[in-house]
Design an enzyme around this catalytic site. Structure first.
Site, short mmCIF file in Angstrom:
data_model
loop_
_atom_site.label_atom_id
_atom_site.label_comp_id
_atom_site.label_asym_id
_atom_site.label_seq_id
_atom_site.Cartn_x
_atom_site.Cartn_y
_atom_site.Cartn_z
N ASP A 232 70.67 0.77 5.93
CA ASP A 232 70.62 0.78 4.47
C ASP A 232 71.66 1.74 3.89
OD1 ASP A 232 69.27 3.05 5.44
OD2 ASP A 232 67.31 2.29 4.88
N ASN B 48 55.04 5.91 3.39
CA ASN B 48 54.32 4.75 2.84
C ASN B 48 54.47 3.53 3.74
OD1 ASN B 48 56.96 3.99 2.46
ND2 ASN B 48 56.83 3.73 0.25
N HIS C 296 57.28 2.28 4.96
CA HIS C 296 58.50 1.47 4.85
C HIS C 296 59.34 1.56 6.13
CE1 HIS C 296 61.00 4.91 2.75
NE2 HIS C 296 61.18 4.95 4.05
N GLU D 228 60.11 -1.52 1.06
CA GLU D 228 58.93 -0.83 0.54
C GLU D 228 57.71 -1.74 0.63
OE1 GLU D 228 59.33 2.18 0.24
OE2 GLU D 228 60.90 2.82 -1.16
C1 F6R Z 1 66.75 5.54 6.72
C2 F6R Z 1 65.64 4.61 6.54
C3 F6R Z 1 64.27 5.11 6.23
C4 F6R Z 1 63.86 6.37 6.99
C5 F6R Z 1 62.48 6.82 6.54
C6 F6R Z 1 62.07 8.12 7.19
O1 F6R Z 1 67.93 4.83 7.05
O2 F6R Z 1 65.85 3.47 6.61
O3 F6R Z 1 63.35 4.07 6.48
O4 F6R Z 1 63.86 6.10 8.36
O5 F6R Z 1 62.47 6.99 5.15
O6 F6R Z 1 62.89 9.14 6.72
P1 F6R Z 1 62.75 10.64 7.27
O7 F6R Z 1 63.16 10.60 8.69
O8 F6R Z 1 63.67 11.44 6.41
O9 F6R Z 1 61.31 11.01 7.10
#
Ligand code: F6R
Length: 248
Positions: free
Chosen positions: A72, A141, A143, A148
């Site tokens: 992303d 959450n 994702h 989401e």
């Molecule tokens: C990042 C992504 C997100 C993260 C997730 C966890 O490229 O796609 O899904 O993997 O938000 O983020 P952290 O590791 O910062 O808790």
């Protein structure tokens, strides 16, 4: 319908879990030097990239023939913006190893990105031969990527609005600044097209999402529950992320 098959590996510390993920990536690249890696950002991944850099500096692995596709990118940030995932990947990984940056890809993330931008990214992944190993974190959450809650299991790369929980969680990367409200993300269907999926979740804040990802069957309330439909998923957890009892 694929047969669900996932393995969970639980480690006493977050760093041990990250090190095990790095070791798994290294063995994939050693077995297939031109592997196509799907990469993730986020705080969870930072120690993984640190371990990969250390292994490269020791001469244990080379990345020169690897291609990468990140999950992303924030919409509306220039690649040079320090908050962009392009800058983040350069700073945390690409600038420190022998990777060919012309083979490192992130979704094209202008604010007015059309459906065509998502389709182009999908086509580039297919042209590269598909993703051999997709690295994934998980949001509090549930994702995956920026899919989401409410995302469809067959969703593909597209522009999405970020959930308020994600905006709050990611504010720490913007030094008090505002987190962009939208992003381009691989879809859940894109992620499920990878040949292997490696999920790293660490810390107690992820325990409920990890539990929900393993409960019942796919629920749009927890996008990570879609991983149950994939035939090759490896979960790497620290004991805090694994602390909520698994339902199954
Ligand atoms: C990042 C992504 C997100 C993260 C997730 C966890 O490229 O796609 O899904 O993997 O938000 O983020 P952290 O590791 O910062 O808790």
């Amino acid at each position: 319908m694929q047969t669900s098959s996932s393995q969970r590996h639980i480690f006493p510390t977050s760093d041990a879990a990250a090190q095990a993920v790095a070791a798994h990536i290294i063995s994939t690249v050693k077995a297939k030097p031109n592997a196509v890696l799907g990469l993730a950002t986020g705080a969870t991944m930072e120690p993984v990239y640190a371990h990969l850099i250390a292994a490269y500096k020791r001469g244990d692995v080379r990345f020169s023939d690897v291609s990468t596709f990140n999950l992303d990118e924030y919409a509306g940030l220039a690649p040079s913006d320090p908050g962009s995932y392009r800058s983040t990947m350069d700073r945390l990984f690409f600038d420190h190893v022998d990777i060919d940056k012309t083979k490192t890809f992130l979704p094209e993330a202008s604010l007015d990105a059309s459906a065509a931008a998502g389709n182009d990214y999908e086509a580039m992944i297919i042209q590269a031969g598909g993703i051999d190993l997709q690295l994934l974190g998980i949001g509090r959450n549930g994702h995956i990527g920026f899919n989401e809650p409410g995302s469809a299991i067959d969703s593909r790369t597209r522009l999405v609005e970020l959930h308020e929980d994600t905006l709050a969680a990611n504010a720490r990367f913007f030094d008090g600044g505002k987190v962009p409200g939208s992003a381009i993300t691989m879809g859940i269907g894109t992620i499920l097209s990878a040949r292997e999926i490696v999920v790293l979740a660490t810390g107690a804040a992820k325990a409920d999402a990890v539990r929900d990802a393993h409960c019942g069957s796919f629920s749009p309330d927890c996008p990570a529950s879609a991983l149950q439909t994939h035939n090759h998923v490896l979960w790497f957890l620290d004991s805090a992320a694994a602390s909520t009892r698994f339902a199954a």
